[in-house]
Design an enzyme around this catalytic site. Structure first.
Site, PDB file in Angstrom:
ATOM      1  N   GLN A  39     -17.389 -72.222 -49.458  1.00 27.71           N
ATOM      2  CA  GLN A  39     -17.208 -73.637 -49.907  1.00 27.71           C
ATOM      3  C   GLN A  39     -15.926 -73.885 -50.328  1.00 27.71           C
ATOM      4  O   GLN A  39     -15.121 -74.903 -49.545  1.00 27.71           O
ATOM      5  CB  GLN A  39     -18.182 -74.021 -51.200  1.00 27.71           C
ATOM      6  CG  GLN A  39     -17.895 -75.397 -51.646  1.00 27.71           C
ATOM      7  CD  GLN A  39     -18.956 -75.828 -52.711  1.00 27.71           C
ATOM      8  OE1 GLN A  39     -19.922 -75.123 -52.890  1.00 27.71           O
ATOM      9  NE2 GLN A  39     -18.665 -76.948 -53.362  1.00 27.71           N
ATOM     10  N   ASP A  40     -15.036 -73.289 -51.200  1.00 34.12           N
ATOM     11  CA  ASP A  40     -13.847 -73.322 -51.570  1.00 34.12           C
ATOM     12  C   ASP A  40     -13.074 -72.024 -51.692  1.00 34.12           C
ATOM     13  O   ASP A  40     -13.611 -71.173 -52.150  1.00 34.12           O
ATOM     14  CB  ASP A  40     -13.961 -74.219 -52.779  1.00 34.12           C
ATOM     15  CG  ASP A  40     -12.708 -74.835 -53.462  1.00 34.12           C
ATOM     16  OD1 ASP A  40     -11.963 -75.750 -52.635  1.00 34.12           O
ATOM     17  OD2 ASP A  40     -12.395 -74.783 -54.334  1.00 34.12           O
TER      18      ASP A  40
ATOM     19  N   TYR B  41     -10.864 -69.137 -52.936  1.00 38.25           N
ATOM     20  CA  TYR B  41     -10.401 -68.715 -54.316  1.00 38.25           C
ATOM     21  C   TYR B  41      -9.082 -69.252 -54.977  1.00 38.25           C
ATOM     22  O   TYR B  41      -8.178 -69.599 -54.198  1.00 38.25           O
ATOM     23  CB  TYR B  41     -10.444 -67.240 -54.412  1.00 38.25           C
ATOM     24  CG  TYR B  41     -11.620 -66.358 -54.080  1.00 38.25           C
ATOM     25  CD1 TYR B  41     -12.835 -66.552 -54.589  1.00 38.25           C
ATOM     26  CD2 TYR B  41     -11.462 -65.404 -52.910  1.00 38.25           C
ATOM     27  CE1 TYR B  41     -13.891 -65.819 -54.316  1.00 38.25           C
ATOM     28  CE2 TYR B  41     -12.840 -64.923 -52.453  1.00 38.25           C
ATOM     29  CZ  TYR B  41     -13.806 -65.007 -53.165  1.00 38.25           C
ATOM     30  OH  TYR B  41     -15.055 -64.372 -52.996  1.00 38.25           O
ATOM     31  N   HIS B  42      -9.155 -69.602 -56.340  1.00 33.35           N
ATOM     32  CA  HIS B  42      -8.278 -70.511 -56.832  1.00 33.35           C
ATOM     33  C   HIS B  42      -7.171 -69.412 -57.885  1.00 33.35           C
ATOM     34  O   HIS B  42      -6.554 -70.336 -58.352  1.00 33.35           O
ATOM     35  CB  HIS B  42      -8.615 -71.639 -57.652  1.00 33.35           C
ATOM     36  CG  HIS B  42      -9.615 -71.176 -58.616  1.00 33.35           C
ATOM     37  ND1 HIS B  42      -9.181 -70.883 -60.004  1.00 33.35           N
ATOM     38  CD2 HIS B  42     -10.844 -71.349 -58.538  1.00 33.35           C
ATOM     39  CE1 HIS B  42     -10.438 -70.680 -60.677  1.00 33.35           C
ATOM     40  NE2 HIS B  42     -11.519 -70.958 -59.737  1.00 33.35           N
TER      41      HIS B  42
ATOM     42  N   PHE C  73     -15.060 -65.477 -49.220  1.00 31.79           N
ATOM     43  CA  PHE C  73     -15.684 -64.579 -49.875  1.00 31.79           C
ATOM     44  C   PHE C  73     -14.643 -63.314 -49.791  1.00 31.79           C
ATOM     45  O   PHE C  73     -14.763 -62.295 -50.581  1.00 31.79           O
ATOM     46  CB  PHE C  73     -16.949 -63.947 -49.274  1.00 31.79           C
ATOM     47  CG  PHE C  73     -17.926 -65.007 -49.506  1.00 31.79           C
ATOM     48  CD1 PHE C  73     -18.635 -65.148 -50.827  1.00 31.79           C
ATOM     49  CD2 PHE C  73     -18.662 -65.918 -48.401  1.00 31.79           C
ATOM     50  CE1 PHE C  73     -19.550 -66.254 -50.782  1.00 31.79           C
ATOM     51  CE2 PHE C  73     -19.508 -66.526 -48.592  1.00 31.79           C
ATOM     52  CZ  PHE C  73     -20.187 -66.846 -49.931  1.00 31.79           C
TER      53      PHE C  73
ATOM     54  N   SER D 295     -19.559 -62.963 -56.421  1.00 32.87           N
ATOM     55  CA  SER D 295     -20.319 -63.243 -55.204  1.00 32.87           C
ATOM     56  C   SER D 295     -20.222 -61.963 -54.320  1.00 32.87           C
ATOM     57  O   SER D 295     -21.281 -61.549 -53.663  1.00 32.87           O
ATOM     58  CB  SER D 295     -19.942 -64.447 -54.549  1.00 32.87           C
ATOM     59  OG  SER D 295     -20.383 -65.264 -55.529  1.00 32.87           O
TER      60      SER D 295
ATOM     61  N   ASN E 219     -14.337 -71.096 -45.047  1.00 37.32           N
ATOM     62  CA  ASN E 219     -14.771 -72.183 -46.124  1.00 37.32           C
ATOM     63  C   ASN E 219     -14.700 -73.519 -45.547  1.00 37.32           C
ATOM     64  O   ASN E 219     -14.270 -73.933 -44.684  1.00 37.32           O
ATOM     65  CB  ASN E 219     -13.684 -71.769 -46.856  1.00 37.32           C
ATOM     66  CG  ASN E 219     -13.853 -70.861 -47.808  1.00 37.32           C
ATOM     67  OD1 ASN E 219     -14.842 -70.776 -48.612  1.00 37.32           O
ATOM     68  ND2 ASN E 219     -12.823 -70.078 -48.287  1.00 37.32           N
TER      69      ASN E 219
ATOM     70  N   SER F 291     -27.318 -74.470 -51.190  1.00 41.04           N
ATOM     71  CA  SER F 291     -27.634 -75.655 -50.777  1.00 41.04           C
ATOM     72  C   SER F 291     -26.473 -76.436 -50.119  1.00 41.04           C
ATOM     73  O   SER F 291     -26.636 -77.283 -48.971  1.00 41.04           O
ATOM     74  CB  SER F 291     -28.085 -76.864 -51.996  1.00 41.04           C
ATOM     75  OG  SER F 291     -27.053 -76.693 -52.991  1.00 41.04           O
TER      76      SER F 291
ATOM     77  N   SER G  93     -23.674 -65.851 -55.672  1.00 40.10           N
ATOM     78  CA  SER G  93     -23.334 -66.197 -56.890  1.00 40.10           C
ATOM     79  C   SER G  93     -24.283 -65.288 -58.012  1.00 40.10           C
ATOM     80  O   SER G  93     -25.507 -65.468 -57.848  1.00 40.10           O
ATOM     81  CB  SER G  93     -23.072 -67.529 -57.163  1.00 40.10           C
ATOM     82  OG  SER G  93     -22.915 -67.743 -58.560  1.00 40.10           O
TER      83      SER G  93
ATOM     84  N   SER H  96     -27.299 -67.326 -58.879  1.00 38.66           N
ATOM     85  CA  SER H  96     -28.334 -67.654 -57.993  1.00 38.66           C
ATOM     86  C   SER H  96     -28.798 -66.525 -57.161  1.00 38.66           C
ATOM     87  O   SER H  96     -30.005 -66.604 -56.587  1.00 38.66           O
ATOM     88  CB  SER H  96     -28.179 -68.881 -57.232  1.00 38.66           C
ATOM     89  OG  SER H  96     -27.098 -68.493 -56.087  1.00 38.66           O
TER      90      SER H  96
ATOM     91  N   ARG I  35     -32.335 -65.199 -57.261  1.00 42.97           N
ATOM     92  CA  ARG I  35     -33.492 -66.266 -56.990  1.00 42.97           C
ATOM     93  C   ARG I  35     -33.737 -66.155 -55.199  1.00 42.97           C
ATOM     94  O   ARG I  35     -34.104 -67.240 -54.896  1.00 42.97           O
ATOM     95  CB  ARG I  35     -32.989 -67.602 -57.589  1.00 42.97           C
ATOM     96  CG  ARG I  35     -33.406 -67.531 -58.882  1.00 42.97           C
ATOM     97  CD  ARG I  35     -33.124 -69.107 -59.508  1.00 42.97           C
ATOM     98  NE  ARG I  35     -31.769 -69.360 -59.530  1.00 42.97           N
ATOM     99  CZ  ARG I  35     -31.283 -70.331 -58.703  1.00 42.97           C
ATOM    100  NH1 ARG I  35     -31.974 -71.131 -57.924  1.00 42.97           N
ATOM    101  NH2 ARG I  35     -29.988 -70.885 -58.901  1.00 42.97           N
TER     102      ARG I  35
END
Length: 265
Positions: free
Chosen positions: A103-104, A106-107, A117, A128, A163, A206, A229, A232, A235
């Site tokens: 998604q984004d 690492y900051h 990743f 993650s 990403n 999602s 992560s 989640s 799950r």
């Protein structure tokens, strides 16, 4: 005394005003384009640049590049300019076998280097990625934690670690969200979807699943689970078997499977 409709409705712009506004917008975009004489951003591999060439002159991309440039003048932005497109430097665009969507970036300092990743050598693997290693240890016979988080060994074999957003302000997650990167990475996915066959798309969470909704499941293999992560992973990600399933699909498609243990160059 009630207001008339003339008083309550905003005045519409004249054709001359609309024309002047459009002329200003066009001039601004021309100035943005002039900043990059080749039209190709720094660091994009030639095969990717050719495939994505139509995107570089579009208004959204020019605005995006101007935004990132201005951000770098005022803030620390990750990854550094020469690593924003690392994901294109690992293999030819036509050699992509597997796509993993993040998604984004690492900051935190020294983490982001242009592969989702993944972190450079010497940086502790984030949670993650640790869960990805846990799943690999269960799913792939002989896999052992490599002791680092650098995934270039996968990328060189044709695993696209992409990403959705390619830059971020230091210590400010999602700070470059909705600035245009998503549209550009959608174009990357769309090109692969339409021009290649038998690619494995791993859609974890999602966000990735929504972004990958355009993928033609008759041409490609789509694997879905929760995100790795810690919030989640238990799950659905841990136990998903995606890495072995990807290799099974690649072998059936006549492609060389990924050596997931090859992470120590």
């Amino acid at each position: 005394m009630p207001k008339t409709s003339h008083e309550t409705q905003p005045q519409s712009l004249s054709p001359e005003q609309i024309q002047r506004m459009q002329a200003k917008k066009d001039a601004a975009l021309q100035r943005l384009a002039a900043k990059n004489t080749t039209g190709i951003p720094e660091g994009i591999n030639s095969s990717w640049a050719k495939a994505l060439s139509n995107e570089f002159s579009k208004p959204y991309f020019l605005k995006l590049q101007d935004f990132v440039s201005k951000e770098r003048q005022s803030y620390t932005i990750f990854p550094p300019p020469h690593q924003v497109y690392t994901w294109t430097q690992m293999c030819d665009i036509r050699d992509v076998k597997v796509v993993i969507l993040g998604q984004d970036p690492y900051h935190n300092v020294r983490q982001a280097h242009g592969l989702c990743f993944s972190v450079p050598q010497g940086i502790q693997p984030p949670p993650s990625l640790q869960n990805m290693y846990k799943e690999l240890a269960k799913d792939i016979k002989g896999f052992e934690h490599p002791g680092h988080g650098n995934l270039t060994g996968w990328a060189k074999q044709g695993v696209l670690l992409l990403n959705a957003v390619l830059t971020v302000r230091a210590h400010t997650p999602n700070s470059h969200k909705d600035k245009g990167w998503e549209k550009f990475t959608d174009a990357v996915i769309n090109w692969l979807n339409k021009n290649q066959e038998k690619i494995v798309f791993m859609l974890w969470g999602s966000y990735a699943q929504k972004k990958g909704a355009i993928i033609n499941t008759k041409r490609h293999c789509v694997l879905k689970s929760t995100h790795p992560s810690p919030l989640s992973a238990y799950r659905g990600f841990l136990g998903c078997g995606h890495f072995s399933k990807a290799n099974e699909y690649l072998q059936k498609s006549g492609k060389k499977p990924i050596d997931w243990s090859s992470l120590n160059d």
